[in-house]
Design a protein around this motif. Structure first.
Motif, mmCIF file in Angstrom:
data_model
loop_
_atom_site.group_PDB
_atom_site.id
_atom_site.type_symbol
_atom_site.label_atom_id
_atom_site.label_comp_id
_atom_site.label_asym_id
_atom_site.label_seq_id
_atom_site.Cartn_x
_atom_site.Cartn_y
_atom_site.Cartn_z
ATOM 1 N N VAL A 52 147.548 109.675 17.954
ATOM 2 C CA VAL A 52 147.936 108.739 19.012
ATOM 3 C C VAL A 52 147.130 109.005 20.277
ATOM 4 C CG1 VAL A 52 149.840 107.953 20.461
ATOM 5 C CG2 VAL A 52 150.232 108.440 18.032
ATOM 6 N N THR A 53 146.873 110.282 20.563
ATOM 7 C CA THR A 53 146.041 110.626 21.729
ATOM 8 C C THR A 53 144.637 110.050 21.576
ATOM 9 O OG1 THR A 53 147.284 112.688 22.006
ATOM 10 C CG2 THR A 53 145.140 112.529 23.104
ATOM 11 N N LEU A 54 144.090 110.140 20.347
ATOM 12 C CA LEU A 54 142.767 109.565 20.092
ATOM 13 C C LEU A 54 142.795 108.044 20.246
ATOM 14 C CD1 LEU A 54 139.843 109.992 19.174
ATOM 15 C CD2 LEU A 54 140.647 109.862 16.807
ATOM 16 N N ASP A 55 143.877 107.435 19.819
ATOM 17 C CA ASP A 55 144.023 105.987 20.017
ATOM 18 C C ASP A 55 143.883 105.620 21.490
ATOM 19 O OD1 ASP A 55 144.404 105.381 17.346
ATOM 20 O OD2 ASP A 55 146.587 105.481 17.451
ATOM 21 N N TRP A 56 144.554 106.362 22.335
ATOM 22 C CA TRP A 56 144.524 106.042 23.762
ATOM 23 C C TRP A 56 143.157 106.334 24.377
ATOM 24 C CZ3 TRP A 56 147.532 103.382 26.955
ATOM 25 C CH2 TRP A 56 148.806 103.043 26.506
ATOM 26 N N LYS A 57 142.514 107.380 23.938
ATOM 27 C CA LYS A 57 141.191 107.685 24.495
ATOM 28 C C LYS A 57 140.193 106.575 24.186
ATOM 29 C CE LYS A 57 141.490 112.739 24.564
ATOM 30 N NZ LYS A 57 140.941 114.027 24.046
ATOM 31 N N ILE A 58 140.231 106.067 22.951
ATOM 32 C CA ILE A 58 139.323 104.976 22.583
ATOM 33 C C ILE A 58 139.683 103.707 23.341
ATOM 34 C CG2 ILE A 58 138.597 103.480 20.686
ATOM 35 C CD1 ILE A 58 138.959 105.865 18.816
ATOM 36 N N LEU A 60 141.137 103.457 26.331
ATOM 37 C CA LEU A 60 140.747 103.579 27.738
ATOM 38 C C LEU A 60 139.231 103.619 27.917
ATOM 39 C CD1 LEU A 60 143.455 106.167 28.888
ATOM 40 C CD2 LEU A 60 143.409 103.692 29.312
ATOM 41 N N PHE A 61 138.516 103.966 26.849
ATOM 42 C CA PHE A 61 137.052 103.938 26.891
ATOM 43 C C PHE A 61 136.542 102.501 26.929
ATOM 44 C CE2 PHE A 61 132.956 104.022 24.539
ATOM 45 C CZ PHE A 61 132.232 104.790 25.451
ATOM 46 N N ARG A 62 137.314 101.586 26.365
ATOM 47 C CA ARG A 62 137.016 100.162 26.347
ATOM 48 C C ARG A 62 135.605 99.879 25.806
ATOM 49 N NH1 ARG A 62 140.465 100.867 30.654
ATOM 50 N NH2 ARG A 62 142.236 99.443 30.686
ATOM 51 N N PRO A 63 135.434 99.976 24.493
ATOM 52 C CA PRO A 63 134.099 99.742 23.908
ATOM 53 C C PRO A 63 133.523 98.375 24.226
ATOM 54 C CG PRO A 63 135.571 100.763 22.310
ATOM 55 C CD PRO A 63 136.417 100.375 23.481
ATOM 56 N N TYR A 64 134.365 97.348 24.342
ATOM 57 C CA TYR A 64 133.850 96.007 24.620
ATOM 58 C C TYR A 64 133.209 95.910 25.991
ATOM 59 C CZ TYR A 64 138.392 95.605 26.980
ATOM 60 O OH TYR A 64 139.482 95.817 27.779
ATOM 61 N N GLN A 65 133.558 96.847 26.904
ATOM 62 C CA GLN A 65 132.891 96.888 28.205
ATOM 63 C C GLN A 65 131.655 97.777 28.181
ATOM 64 O OE1 GLN A 65 135.758 98.071 31.162
ATOM 65 N NE2 GLN A 65 136.869 96.107 31.104
ATOM 66 N N GLN A 66 131.632 98.761 27.296
ATOM 67 C CA GLN A 66 130.478 99.643 27.199
ATOM 68 C C GLN A 66 129.279 98.941 26.560
ATOM 69 O OE1 GLN A 66 130.631 102.619 28.630
ATOM 70 N NE2 GLN A 66 132.806 102.314 29.119
ATOM 71 N N TYR A 196 136.746 97.771 18.549
ATOM 72 C CA TYR A 196 135.815 97.430 19.633
ATOM 73 C C TYR A 196 136.412 96.354 20.540
ATOM 74 C CZ TYR A 196 131.911 94.982 21.845
ATOM 75 O OH TYR A 196 131.095 94.361 22.746
ATOM 76 N N LEU A 197 137.016 95.340 19.938
ATOM 77 C CA LEU A 197 137.575 94.241 20.723
ATOM 78 C C LEU A 197 138.872 94.618 21.425
ATOM 79 C CD1 LEU A 197 136.970 91.301 18.215
ATOM 80 C CD2 LEU A 197 135.657 91.820 20.284
ATOM 81 N N GLY A 198 139.462 95.751 21.069
ATOM 82 C CA GLY A 198 140.696 96.193 21.703
ATOM 83 C C GLY A 198 141.944 95.537 21.151
ATOM 84 N N THR A 199 141.843 94.905 19.987
ATOM 85 C CA THR A 199 143.025 94.257 19.404
ATOM 86 C C THR A 199 143.833 95.201 18.519
ATOM 87 O OG1 THR A 199 141.650 93.432 17.587
ATOM 88 C CG2 THR A 199 141.953 91.983 19.475
ATOM 89 N N HIS A 200 143.266 96.355 18.138
ATOM 90 C CA HIS A 200 143.965 97.316 17.296
ATOM 91 C C HIS A 200 143.632 98.737 17.736
ATOM 92 C CE1 HIS A 200 145.999 95.033 14.165
ATOM 93 N NE2 HIS A 200 144.955 94.218 14.108
ATOM 94 N N TRP A 201 144.602 99.623 17.512
ATOM 95 C CA TRP A 201 144.367 101.056 17.661
ATOM 96 C C TRP A 201 143.560 101.533 16.453
ATOM 97 C CZ3 TRP A 201 146.299 102.538 22.299
ATOM 98 C CH2 TRP A 201 147.421 101.881 22.808
#
Length: 297
Positions: A52-58, A60-66, A196-201
């Protein structure tokens, strides 16, 4: 002049002998290992562990913005995991195969796989009620039992099942290897695209991969039921066809007014009195007079 390529598009004269996959030891081992992985992921999310911690880190990293340059392409690519479009495409291909090989097994296998997918994945989604990253309310929380429906990822599980069924129904070992690799790449890409799109953990995607693979591994257990259903449908088709042919034999090919055959014999014409000339009737009347009348006259 016909070539072998176009000849392969014709319907085969007789149904080919199809090797139905069996539940081998290798398949049972994969089924057991995938089931264990499935349970581990569920327990890890329920206990709010490092996953779950890894879920939140990814998140908050927001790949779609990177990497925003990938967003337009991946918006289209993720459609390969949507139930409606993928089911229509695969069903069209398997429908042609069913027609060509005189068997309903390809379509019935797809139907059985999608039914298992809806029941198993849908039940877990509704039971755990996890919210997605865009609707999360508390940082670090697993967001379970909050009315959501994203755990496991339906996009990912559907990509595994829909494209994996092509490999399951392949008729040669070579085609099965190539289609297995292709379906794995598509399902892997669809799952990572949802992250990447932020629709799923990430844990949603891991469970979606496992859920879809379990359905494909369990399909040999459904083969006896598929065979029974296919036999019943073909038997009903033959009976209906016989009834329609019997009705056509009774229907006239031409209208009766045009000289076509009649369903029932025509009624006999009513007898009419014979017609005779006026002179013949007068001669008979004179012959019938009494002799006394003739002498008087």
């Amino acid at each position: 002049m016909r070539t072998d390529i176009f000849a392969r598009l014709d319907r085969e004269p007789v149904p080919p002998k199809i090797e139905v996959p069996r539940m081998t030891r290798t398949r049972l081992a994969l089924f057991g290992g995938t089931s264990a992985f499935y349970l581990i992921v569920v327990v890890a999310v329920l206990l709010s562990t490092w996953l779950v911690t890894l879920d939140w880190k990814i998140m908050l990293f927001r790949p779609y913005q990177q990497w925003p340059e990938l967003h337009a392409f991946l918006d289209y690519y993720v459609v390969l995991g949507q139930r409606g479009p993928t089911a229509v495409m695969v069903a069209a291909w398997l429908g042609w195969r069913s027609w060509r090989q005189h068997t309903l097994r390809p379509l019935l296998s797809l139907g059985a796989a999608l039914l298992l997918l809806n029941v198993t994945v849908g039940a877990v989604k509704l039971g755990l009620g996890r919210l997605g990253p865009h609707y999360a309310t508390q940082v670090g929380s697993a967001e379970l039992f909050a009315g959501g429906d994203i755990f496991p990822s339906g996009h990912t599980a559907n990509a595994v099942v829909t494209w994996g069924i092509l490999a399951y129904l392949a008729t040669t070992p070579r085609a099965r290897r190539y289609l297995s690799a292709l379906s794995a790449v598509v399902a892997l890409g669809v799952g990572l695209t949802t992250v990447y799109l932020g629709t799923h953990w990430l844990s949603d995607v891991l469970l979606g991969w496992a859920a879809g693979l379990l359905i494909l591994l369990a399909l040999p257990w459904c083969e006896p039921v598929i065979a029974v259903v296919e036999g019943w449908i073909l038997d009903r088709r033959d009976r209906i066809g016989e009834r329609l042919r019997a009705r056509r034999r009774l229907v006239p090919s031409l209208p009766v007014a045009s000289g076509g055959p009649r369903l029932f014999p025509a009624p006999a014409a009513a007898e009419e009195p014979a017609r005779e000339t006026v002179g013949a009737a007068a001669s008979r009347a004179r012959a019938a007079r009494p002799s006394s009348d003739r002498l008087t006259a």
